[in-house]
Design an enzyme around this catalytic site. Sequence first.
Site, PDB file in Angstrom:
ATOM      1  N   ASP A  13     149.697  -8.894  65.613  1.00 28.21           N
ATOM      2  CA  ASP A  13     150.958  -9.576  65.860  1.00 28.21           C
ATOM      3  C   ASP A  13     151.317  -9.367  67.331  1.00 28.21           C
ATOM      4  O   ASP A  13     150.723  -8.524  68.002  1.00 28.21           O
ATOM      5  CB  ASP A  13     152.024  -8.993  64.928  1.00 28.21           C
ATOM      6  N   ASP A  15     155.123  -9.975  69.076  1.00 28.85           N
ATOM      7  CA  ASP A  15     156.462  -9.419  69.289  1.00 28.85           C
ATOM      8  C   ASP A  15     156.695  -8.209  68.391  1.00 28.85           C
ATOM      9  O   ASP A  15     156.533  -8.291  67.166  1.00 28.85           O
ATOM     10  CB  ASP A  15     157.532 -10.467  68.985  1.00 28.85           C
ATOM     11  N   ASP A 175     154.234  -5.195  62.978  1.00 25.50           N
ATOM     12  CA  ASP A 175     155.425  -4.345  62.901  1.00 25.50           C
ATOM     13  C   ASP A 175     156.408  -4.801  61.838  1.00 25.50           C
ATOM     14  O   ASP A 175     157.419  -4.132  61.616  1.00 25.50           O
ATOM     15  CB  ASP A 175     156.150  -4.340  64.248  1.00 25.50           C
TER      16      ASP A 175
END
Length: 230
Positions: A13, A15, A175
């Site tokens: 991922d 961001d 995250d």
Amino acid sequence: MSMFTGIKGVGFDLDGTLVNSLPGLTAAIDATLKSLGLPVAGEERVSHWIGNGANVLIMRALSWAGGESSKEYQDSARTLFDRYYNEFVEPGTQLYPHVESTLKALARSGMKMALVTNKPTQFVRPLLSSLGILDYFSVIIGGDDVIEKKPHPAPLYLVLGQLGLRADELVFVGDSRNDIQAGQAAGCPTIGFSYGYNYGESIALSHPDRVLASFADLLPTIGQLTSKMN
């Protein structure tokens, strides 16, 4: 650790995983809201809205600020957001600690790497280039490159096909629950970082195979990677 042996690729991922993009996203959202005569949100609120792409981010911001719900209004807000984010994305985004050195070590080991983000595609490659990490990724999937975004597994299926890997040969790292759910649905082992955004909830609630507190912890977590680099 056995679930990570035989790993030939890592999907990331963006961001909240590789980069702290909150300042730039907040600046763009707040500028958009201000242009529409609405109250600004601030970083704490925006951090809970990140993860499902720009349209959903804007929808959440407008809903909080009391904006109109019509498609025309949301489309106008999206146009404003894109204009402002183009201005704020690079100065408002920084790599998290140890990201560059870890990506370099992974590349040196021969690990295949992919990036899967719900961020609008137009911003992804220029941002990676400005941060000096573009060349580490052989596959880059932005939010406009697939019909279904994470948490749908479609972006990961695309990565597996382009890298020529089985699901158990790719670990997906993120995250937020969107990342973990996408990886799980695709049949990939997953790693969740505890320092990201994830709507204000613990990443452990999504039951990734591992929860890590630092990007530097990634190398010793993946199978025999460290021995390959020695």
